[in-house]
Every structure is written in C-alpha cells, then in structure tokens.
Design a protein around this motif. Sequence first.
Motif, PDB file in Angstrom:
ATOM      1  N   ARG A  37      -4.258  13.988  19.784  1.00 60.20           N
ATOM      2  CA  ARG A  37      -5.107  13.660  18.635  1.00 60.20           C
ATOM      3  C   ARG A  37      -4.752  14.475  17.405  1.00 60.20           C
ATOM      4  NH1 ARG A  37     -10.514  14.868  19.402  1.00 60.20           N
ATOM      5  NH2 ARG A  37     -11.178  13.188  18.046  1.00 60.20           N
ATOM      6  N   ALA A  38      -4.304  15.724  17.612  1.00 57.51           N
ATOM      7  CA  ALA A  38      -4.011  16.589  16.474  1.00 57.51           C
ATOM      8  C   ALA A  38      -2.789  16.143  15.699  1.00 57.51           C
ATOM      9  CB  ALA A  38      -3.827  18.029  16.942  1.00 57.51           C
ATOM     10  N   ALA A  39      -1.998  15.214  16.259  1.00 61.03           N
ATOM     11  CA  ALA A  39      -0.828  14.720  15.524  1.00 61.03           C
ATOM     12  C   ALA A  39      -1.234  13.964  14.268  1.00 61.03           C
ATOM     13  CB  ALA A  39       0.029  13.827  16.423  1.00 61.03           C
ATOM     14  N   GLY A  40      -2.485  13.545  14.206  1.00 61.56           N
ATOM     15  CA  GLY A  40      -3.021  12.971  12.988  1.00 61.56           C
ATOM     16  C   GLY A  40      -2.434  11.628  12.615  1.00 61.56           C
ATOM     17  N   GLN A  41      -2.607  11.274  11.363  1.00 59.12           N
ATOM     18  CA  GLN A  41      -2.179   9.958  10.879  1.00 59.12           C
ATOM     19  C   GLN A  41      -1.365  10.120   9.595  1.00 59.12           C
ATOM     20  OE1 GLN A  41      -5.208   6.882  10.655  1.00 59.12           O
ATOM     21  NE2 GLN A  41      -6.391   7.861  12.280  1.00 59.12           N
ATOM     22  N   TRP A  42      -0.123  10.515   9.750  1.00 54.75           N
ATOM     23  CA  TRP A  42       0.744  10.572   8.576  1.00 54.75           C
ATOM     24  C   TRP A  42       0.992   9.172   8.023  1.00 54.75           C
ATOM     25  CZ3 TRP A  42       1.617  14.659   5.752  1.00 54.75           C
ATOM     26  CH2 TRP A  42       1.540  15.938   6.319  1.00 54.75           C
ATOM     27  N   GLU A  43       0.624   8.134   8.759  1.00 52.57           N
ATOM     28  CA  GLU A  43       0.745   6.768   8.257  1.00 52.57           C
ATOM     29  C   GLU A  43      -0.423   6.363   7.365  1.00 52.57           C
ATOM     30  OE1 GLU A  43      -1.217   6.348  12.389  1.00 52.57           O
ATOM     31  OE2 GLU A  43       0.184   7.688  11.362  1.00 52.57           O
ATOM     32  N   LEU A  44      -1.328   7.266   7.084  1.00 49.75           N
ATOM     33  CA  LEU A  44      -2.479   6.975   6.232  1.00 49.75           C
ATOM     34  C   LEU A  44      -2.032   6.550   4.833  1.00 49.75           C
ATOM     35  CD1 LEU A  44      -5.592   7.134   5.725  1.00 49.75           C
ATOM     36  CD2 LEU A  44      -5.199   9.492   4.966  1.00 49.75           C
ATOM     37  N   THR A  45      -2.661   5.495   4.315  1.00 50.54           N
ATOM     38  CA  THR A  45      -2.391   5.052   2.952  1.00 50.54           C
ATOM     39  C   THR A  45      -3.546   5.456   2.040  1.00 50.54           C
ATOM     40  OG1 THR A  45      -3.471   2.899   3.159  1.00 50.54           O
ATOM     41  CG2 THR A  45      -1.164   3.053   3.879  1.00 50.54           C
ATOM     42  N   LEU A  46      -3.259   5.526   0.759  1.00 54.15           N
ATOM     43  CA  LEU A  46      -4.299   5.854  -0.209  1.00 54.15           C
ATOM     44  C   LEU A  46      -5.349   4.749  -0.257  1.00 54.15           C
ATOM     45  CD1 LEU A  46      -5.201   7.960  -2.279  1.00 54.15           C
ATOM     46  CD2 LEU A  46      -3.859   6.742  -4.002  1.00 54.15           C
ATOM     47  N   GLU A  47      -4.936   3.506  -0.044  1.00 55.69           N
ATOM     48  CA  GLU A  47      -5.900   2.405  -0.019  1.00 55.69           C
ATOM     49  C   GLU A  47      -6.893   2.588   1.119  1.00 55.69           C
ATOM     50  OE1 GLU A  47      -4.778  -1.842  -0.652  1.00 55.69           O
ATOM     51  OE2 GLU A  47      -5.442  -2.067   1.442  1.00 55.69           O
ATOM     52  N   THR A  48      -6.411   2.960   2.303  1.00 48.46           N
ATOM     53  CA  THR A  48      -7.296   3.177   3.445  1.00 48.46           C
ATOM     54  C   THR A  48      -8.260   4.325   3.167  1.00 48.46           C
ATOM     55  OG1 THR A  48      -5.655   2.350   5.007  1.00 48.46           O
ATOM     56  CG2 THR A  48      -7.348   3.802   5.892  1.00 48.46           C
ATOM     57  N   ARG A 108      -0.548   1.777  -9.593  1.00 48.15           N
ATOM     58  CA  ARG A 108      -1.549   1.236  -8.685  1.00 48.15           C
ATOM     59  C   ARG A 108      -1.427   1.938  -7.333  1.00 48.15           C
ATOM     60  NH1 ARG A 108      -3.045  -0.937 -12.721  1.00 48.15           N
ATOM     61  NH2 ARG A 108      -3.425  -3.153 -13.129  1.00 48.15           N
ATOM     62  N   GLY A 109      -2.576   2.292  -6.780  1.00 49.66           N
ATOM     63  CA  GLY A 109      -2.595   2.933  -5.475  1.00 49.66           C
ATOM     64  C   GLY A 109      -3.140   2.043  -4.374  1.00 49.66           C
ATOM     65  N   TRP A 110      -3.607   0.853  -4.730  1.00 50.56           N
ATOM     66  CA  TRP A 110      -4.203  -0.071  -3.767  1.00 50.56           C
ATOM     67  C   TRP A 110      -4.197  -1.471  -4.380  1.00 50.56           C
ATOM     68  CZ3 TRP A 110      -6.563   4.372  -5.638  1.00 50.56           C
ATOM     69  CH2 TRP A 110      -7.385   4.199  -6.758  1.00 50.56           C
ATOM     70  N   ARG A 111      -4.476  -2.453  -3.542  1.00 53.77           N
ATOM     71  CA  ARG A 111      -4.516  -3.829  -4.024  1.00 53.77           C
ATOM     72  C   ARG A 111      -5.634  -4.029  -5.051  1.00 53.77           C
ATOM     73  NH1 ARG A 111      -5.248  -6.579   1.662  1.00 53.77           N
ATOM     74  NH2 ARG A 111      -6.141  -4.518   2.027  1.00 53.77           N
ATOM     75  N   PRO A 112      -5.520  -5.036  -5.929  1.00 50.15           N
ATOM     76  CA  PRO A 112      -4.360  -5.907  -6.153  1.00 50.15           C
ATOM     77  C   PRO A 112      -3.303  -5.206  -7.010  1.00 50.15           C
ATOM     78  CG  PRO A 112      -6.149  -6.551  -7.618  1.00 50.15           C
ATOM     79  CD  PRO A 112      -6.693  -5.461  -6.733  1.00 50.15           C
ATOM     80  N   TYR A 113      -2.052  -5.434  -6.650  1.00 49.56           N
ATOM     81  CA  TYR A 113      -0.941  -4.854  -7.399  1.00 49.56           C
ATOM     82  C   TYR A 113      -0.544  -5.847  -8.495  1.00 49.56           C
ATOM     83  CZ  TYR A 113      -0.671  -1.752  -3.351  1.00 49.56           C
ATOM     84  OH  TYR A 113      -0.950  -0.850  -2.354  1.00 49.56           O
ATOM     85  N   ARG A 114      -1.353  -5.926  -9.530  1.00 48.84           N
ATOM     86  CA  ARG A 114      -1.154  -6.859 -10.633  1.00 48.84           C
ATOM     87  C   ARG A 114      -1.049  -6.054 -11.930  1.00 48.84           C
ATOM     88  NH1 ARG A 114      -5.936  -9.241 -10.746  1.00 48.84           N
ATOM     89  NH2 ARG A 114      -5.442 -10.599  -8.995  1.00 48.84           N
ATOM     90  N   PHE A 115      -0.014  -6.340 -12.734  1.00 44.60           N
ATOM     91  CA  PHE A 115       0.268  -5.530 -13.914  1.00 44.60           C
ATOM     92  C   PHE A 115       0.411  -6.440 -15.139  1.00 44.60           C
ATOM     93  CE2 PHE A 115       1.720  -3.306 -10.232  1.00 44.60           C
ATOM     94  CZ  PHE A 115       1.413  -1.972 -10.470  1.00 44.60           C
ATOM     95  N   ALA A 116      -0.272  -6.087 -16.219  1.00 49.40           N
ATOM     96  CA  ALA A 116      -0.150  -6.809 -17.483  1.00 49.40           C
ATOM     97  C   ALA A 116       1.048  -6.250 -18.247  1.00 49.40           C
ATOM     98  CB  ALA A 116      -1.426  -6.653 -18.291  1.00 49.40           C
ATOM     99  N   LEU A 117       2.093  -7.047 -18.371  1.00 47.65           N
ATOM    100  CA  LEU A 117       3.298  -6.601 -19.073  1.00 47.65           C
ATOM    101  C   LEU A 117       3.183  -6.795 -20.578  1.00 47.65           C
ATOM    102  CD1 LEU A 117       6.075  -8.056 -16.704  1.00 47.65           C
ATOM    103  CD2 LEU A 117       4.994  -5.797 -16.659  1.00 47.65           C
ATOM    104  N   GLY A 118       2.191  -7.577 -21.011  1.00 42.94           N
ATOM    105  CA  GLY A 118       2.023  -7.829 -22.429  1.00 42.94           C
ATOM    106  C   GLY A 118       2.795  -9.063 -22.880  1.00 42.94           C
ATOM    107  N   ARG A 119       2.780  -9.310 -24.194  1.00 43.60           N
ATOM    108  CA  ARG A 119       3.513 -10.455 -24.740  1.00 43.60           C
ATOM    109  C   ARG A 119       4.989 -10.091 -24.840  1.00 43.60           C
ATOM    110  NH1 ARG A 119       2.604 -15.186 -27.009  1.00 43.60           N
ATOM    111  NH2 ARG A 119       0.343 -14.874 -26.844  1.00 43.60           N
ATOM    112  N   LEU A 120       5.798 -10.851 -24.154  1.00 43.42           N
ATOM    113  CA  LEU A 120       7.239 -10.608 -24.131  1.00 43.42           C
ATOM    114  C   LEU A 120       7.973 -11.766 -24.805  1.00 43.42           C
ATOM    115  CD1 LEU A 120       7.717  -9.310 -20.459  1.00 43.42           C
ATOM    116  CD2 LEU A 120       7.267  -7.980 -22.543  1.00 43.42           C
TER     117      LEU A 120
END
Length: 894
Positions: free
Chosen positions: A433-444, A836-848
């Motif tokens: 159990r002490a091995a922990g969860q290095w697979e932890l995400t910021l979203e979780t 972004r650290g969690w969903r939704p991964y949506r980014f406004a790029l602006g008028r291009l």
Amino acid sequence: MGQIATGQDIDHRDVFENPTAAFRPSAYWFWHSIPTEEVCHAQLGDFKRKGIGTILIQARLAMSRNDYLSPAYLDAYRVAAAIAGQLGLKLGIYDDYNWISGQAGGRTVAGRDDLRECHLFWSSSGDARGEISGIHPPFARTMGADIVEWQYEGSVIEWCQWTVEAALLHSSGGINGLDQVVDVTARTSIVESNGVSCTYAFDGVPGEGQMLTVFVSARSTTSRLINYLLPQAAERFIAVGLDPLVEALGNLVPDPVGFVFYDQPAAGFYKWDQISGSLGNSLLFAPSLPGAVSLGTDETFAKTLLALLRDVGPETLRLRARFYDAYSALMNEAFSGTLRRWAKGKGITFTGHEILPHIGSWSLNGGFTSIDPRVALAVDFFGIDAHRHETAVDSNNFVAQLAPKLGDSVARSNGRSRCVVETYASAERTPVRAAGQWELTLETMRAQAIRLYCLGARQFLWHGVYQTDGRDDDPTPFDNPRFDFGPGINFEPWWDYHDLFAQETARISAFIEPATPRTPVAILYPLQTAFAEGPRHSHATHIGVWCEWLLAQRCDFMFVSEADLAKARIESGRVLVSGLAFDAVILPSVTVLETETTLRALDAFSAAGGIVWSFGDRLSTVCDAAAPASGVTSMHIDRMPGINDIEALLAGLPHFGPVIASKTAERPWQWVGYEADGWWRIVLFNDGAMPLVSEISFGDGFDCEVWSATTGKVEEAAVFNRLTVTLDPQEARCIRLRVTAQEPAGEGRLTARPSLDVARAIPLVDGWSFAPGTGAAFVPISVGTGWETQGFADFSGTGIYRLVLEIGEEAVWFLDLPEVATVVAVHLDGRLIDRRGWRPYRFALGRLLPGIYSLELRVANTAANRYYTNTPYLGDTADKSGLSAAPKLIPLTH
C-alpha cells in the motif's frame, strides 16, 4: 487550519477572489533528512508559487530517529518556519516522527518504561491452568518490517509485569445473569512468565460445565508506543516532543506557527493465540481503569470485563456500552485533554485526527476492517472532537467517503463547522500500500477535492510534498522515500499546474463558507450501539447505505449525537440543533441508546409532525432506563433500506429553497446552503465524462449571481424564472441566488461551451514531431496513441509536440484536444495561449488570418512510468502519456 474570519465586516467577495490560508490547500512536507537553508528557501518558495497556504513539517522513516529533534533538526525547523513566515505561508507543528502521535520518535518512553503501552489479554477454558501466548500486532505487521522496526526496539515484541487483573468462573453454556458468575481473581495467579508468554493457575478446579476466564495485564518492554490511558504519558510527550519545538521556534509561535496537529494516536491492536469473544483486540490497561469502569457501570470491574466477551444476560449490552464509554472518556481526557490544555497555554490551536475505521468507505467500519476500534480513540468521534479547537479527519484515495461528512457533523455539534481533510494515496495495483499512486492525475486530485468540499471539508491537506524523490531501482517501502505513500505531488510532472488546482478549489471552499447547508435528514450517530455491538454489527453497514442512497438522490444530511437531540428545539415540525434544521431523523439499526432523554426528544419531534425512521435491528436497551426499551419511530423496517425506501422518505419531506432538477440521467454533485439575508449558495460539479444539464427554479423568479472559481470574478445579479446550467465534464459552477421582487426576465442559460461549427472541424492528424523534454531531439510521432507506445515507455515529464499549421480561412478558431494524459500548455507562434490541468482541453486561439502558424503543445504525464520502472509496481502496461487522439481545429459559429 488557519484563522477563519467571522462577523458582519467580512467581505466574502474579497475572500473569494483572494482566499486565505484557511481555504487554500495545505500539505505535509516530508523531511527525509535535515534540509539546508538553501533547500528550505527553494522548496518553500516553490510551494508558495504553486498555491499552497499551509505546511506541516513531518519527519519520515527515511530520516534517522537520532536526527529527529536533534539540535540540527531544531535549527533547521526554525529556519524553515522563518522562511515560511516571510513568504506568507502558515506553518503547523506535525507533532511526531512518522506517525502515531505520542511517542516522539521513541523519546517519550526512553528511560520511562512505565509509560510504554500496557494491555489486557484474556483466555477462556475449562482448565485450572492456561496461558497467554503468540501475541502479535497484525496491523503493524501488514505495513512491513520497517514499521515493526520503528515501533519496537530491535524489531522484537516482548512483555513484562504479567498480572492477573480478573478471573471468573462461569457456565460454559448460557449465562442468565451476573449472579451466576463467580469472581475468583484472588485465587488465580501467574505461575510462569517470560518476554513472550505467561502461564496462570487457579487454585481450584472448574466444575463440570464450567469455564474459567482470566484477564491478564502486561506491559511491553520494547514498544515505543505509549499508554494513552496515562496523563503522565501525554505530559512526558509534551516535555520531550513538543516543548523543544516550541522553544526552538521562539517568537515564530503563534504566527506563522499557529497550531499543533496530531495523527492517529493509538496503541497496538494485538491479537494472540487464545483470543476469543466479542472483542477483537487487546485493551489498554492502567491502574485508573478499574475504578472508572466500576463508577460508570455500577458493577465490579471483573464481571464487566466478562460482559465484553460474552452474553451475561439482560445487562450485557448496557455493561458493554458503559464500559467503553468510561474507557474512551479516560483516554480522551488523559491524552487529548492534556494536549489541548498545553496548546491553549501556548496560544496555539489543537487539531489533528484519530483513527477512522471508515476511511475510504461509507460504511462506519468499512476501512480498517482488521481492527476493533473500541480499543482506541476511534469510536466516540463527537467526544474526541470536543477536545479539539478545529476538526480534522483522514481520507484514503480518491472516492467519496464518510470522513468529511462525519467531520463536519462533529464540528457543528461542538460549535464549529467544516473540517480539514487529510488525503493520502495507497497503492491499488499492488499489495504494498505504501507504494502509493504515482499514476495520480491532477484531474483526479481536483475532482476529489471538490467532492470533499461538497461533503463538509474546508481545507484539503495533502499527504504530501516531498523533500526528495528517493532512489531508482529500489522498491523498498518507507525506507525509500519514493514509496513512502507516494506520490510526492511536487515530483509529479504536472506539478507546474498545481496553482490552477489550488486557486480554483480554494475559491470553491471560500464560496461555501458563509452559508449554512440545507440538510433535511439527520442520521443519529449510534455511539452506544457501536460500543455495545462492536464493529461487525449491522449499524455500520446501515450507515453506509443511508449515506450513499441519500447522496445519490442529492439529499444532504448530517450526523447528530444523543447529546445534540437532548438540547434540540422543535419548531414547525422541524428539529433545530447545532445551527441546522432537520425534517427527519434516521436510526440506523440502533439497538442501544444512552439515555431516555433521547427517547423523549424523538417522541416530541414525532408528535410535532417530524419523521423518525428506524431500520434493521430494533432498539432494545436504554442505559439509564430501569425497564427494557420500547421503540419510538414513525416507521420501522426490519431490513436494509433500499432506493424505494429513500424515495418514500424524501417524498414526505417539506421542501424549502431552490429546486435543482436534473435534465440528464446522471446528476452533478451539489452543495446547497443559505445565508441569513435570504441568499442561497449552490455548487454544482460534474465529475463524469459526459455533459450534464440541470435546471434551477426558485419561487416565481430569482436574482442570480455567477461566481467564477477560475477567475475570482462575480457576475452581477440577473433575474430569471428558470436557469438551465450545462456542465461540461469536470466543470464546476458557483451560483448565488435569492427570490426576487422584480419581474422575472425569463429563462436563463449558463454554459461555458462556445458555439462551435463542428461540421467544419479540421482533424490535425499528420505532420507532428515530438521531443521527450526540453533539449531532446524531435522525432515524428502519431497523435492517435500515447508516447508510451512509441518508444518512450519509461519517460515521465513534459513532452513537446510540434506542428506546422496552415490556416486556410479567417475565423475565430478553437483547438480541441480530445484525449490528453494529463496536462497541457498550448503555444501558438511562441505565445502561450493557456494551460489546462483537466478536461475539457479546449483552447480559444483567437481570430486567425490565413497563413502558416507554429503550434506547440507541451504535455506532462504522471511520474508512474519513470518511478515504477524496474519495480513490482509498474503493472502490466505503461500508463497512458501525451496525446492519444488527434487534435481538432474548430471555428466559432458565424
């Protein structure tokens, strides 16, 4: 932990925009060795930048016990505290080495063997002679050899001062009353003993059909754990473990060092070869215990002890309840009471948490299932909390659980509210159990924090941030810091995004603070039943079922004690207690109550139109009643509640406040509370993978404010008769509203989703290159699968994706990243668009404008693939990393 401002002069908007340390995440700072001043500056500055508000220094097993509290340690501690103060961080004293408060790294019992843990063991047989042998601490042993070595000198478990405390002759069959039990303590003695066992003898012969039960006390000669029944042990702990720290800190107490935090004070949970009966572990013993028990039970100590193990007739449950009541009160006062008085004298706050047998679970004893919590500070949560200045609880892993709800309940019962929730991760894919969860995400982690706030937390306490990330190719738990309850979140590749998590979640907590939760249902905490029946009784699972079903229906609740009901007021068919108002009281398989006052309170509530429901076993014993108990309920059902029962209960409850109706099959998490001036506060959170839609209505119309936890800004009140809220996956919303006198403007809609022309979406499939970190060479890569499948299986860090992007038409463009593991920063032509650290991964790029652009995505995964390499903890496949679905360019709808 930290000062909670109260009063009419508080600007709650300002606190929301700029949350204080009381709401910001806090963390244990694991010291694996004594740090230099340079290390303290670097790490504390980093913690501050990442949004942490409070730090607790904790010496871990990787640090030598000889270094703990040494002059060099105390010097470094003061240096760290001074730096924290300069940075505006708050600091708390984590009160011990590793954990299990009271031992001061073994210093409490050094030269004071009388303070070492002393236990009662027992044996029952039809013989005049018997033994106690094979004593072992399964709870410690399951944690591994390093824990045994830390708790026991030389890793040896030995005992001395074997003493017969009680011996009783009784029928080997049924016992109808204590008058059938003969006390033969004076005729029974120890005839042989050594460090691991003893033999006792009775000077007579048990008759046919008789049994001899003998209780023997023994003190450990090697354990570093203390006897929590002795106030002298707590006093010694203060003298050798706490006073040196406070003296070294000098004028840094009480600011920035404002509190002391204790952690799971508990002696060993011993079993042995001859253990039997209804009590699952040995009991602590002290000379003060027999008198306290006799006073509390009106029965001799010896005969009361027998009632703990077996049925002794009609008085059995009452005797058990009264015994554990006296036992717990003695322990509470000896340890917690002594420390609270010391903390008060030093001008600091006393807080911390006991062992919580329900950790990680909704069932009252669904966590540490191998122990009988009655032998420790682990059942009388309301009484334990009365000794604290601030409530703290423990939680395990990243699921909703009982701890914060019970913590908030006991805090309100004792005149406070909400609680600090320590969260640690234990490994789920390995038995270590002490091995922990290095697979932890910021979203979780973020999702869990928001759930905890909805359940009663004020502050998220992370276990922990690390001084070092340990050693490669060494799977040893504890001794290698890497596997000392990982992850150390500051060594996660996504750590640079922690400030996003810290700021948003602190604002959600600050938003909740001024309001009182709407809690239609009270669940009676069945303390006396827990004492009398033990942890395997159905009250434990009944509580779990009630909690889960009520939350599934988005009906909030709190626990109340018998003392709460005794002081409650009844108005308009509601019971008012601890600042809360309840329409119904639930008795979860309650068989034993402490006092008839509780029955009278429930009778009065029921007569006033309130709902009192009981499920499971029926009430049979009221400890201060002369006659057997009779039930007092509006309804009793002799089974576990089901969803139909919960729905029937809720259908009969009056409703007040806003109505939140779900328009999708799944419902978002919610917290609903009211302010004294008529405003209501609502938190909605979608912790799922699909959008959720809710509709809010309130009277004929309502003023509505939207408080953005992301930016800290407040949108001024608009008027609606209905508000539809669409939550994207992982989206949280804070809404404030009140019934309006204005003419409603109609229906409102609240969504963060821009209107995109998905029919014109452009998949960005080809042409990507990738580098595993800054300075590494770029190679072609597919964005249809993670980098762990493309030659970078053990790379943990920030991978850089690049694409030469051609825009063919002028438009307002958005970049959508369907699958990211786990955080991402988007750059366009070298300019940071957003992180972004969690969903939704949506980014406004602006008028291009049409042309060629350079798109760069910097994606950080978890540390699992790096730290679990060459260990048994990796699992069958590497953890997903980077992009695993093609990004899309989507224009804004014209």
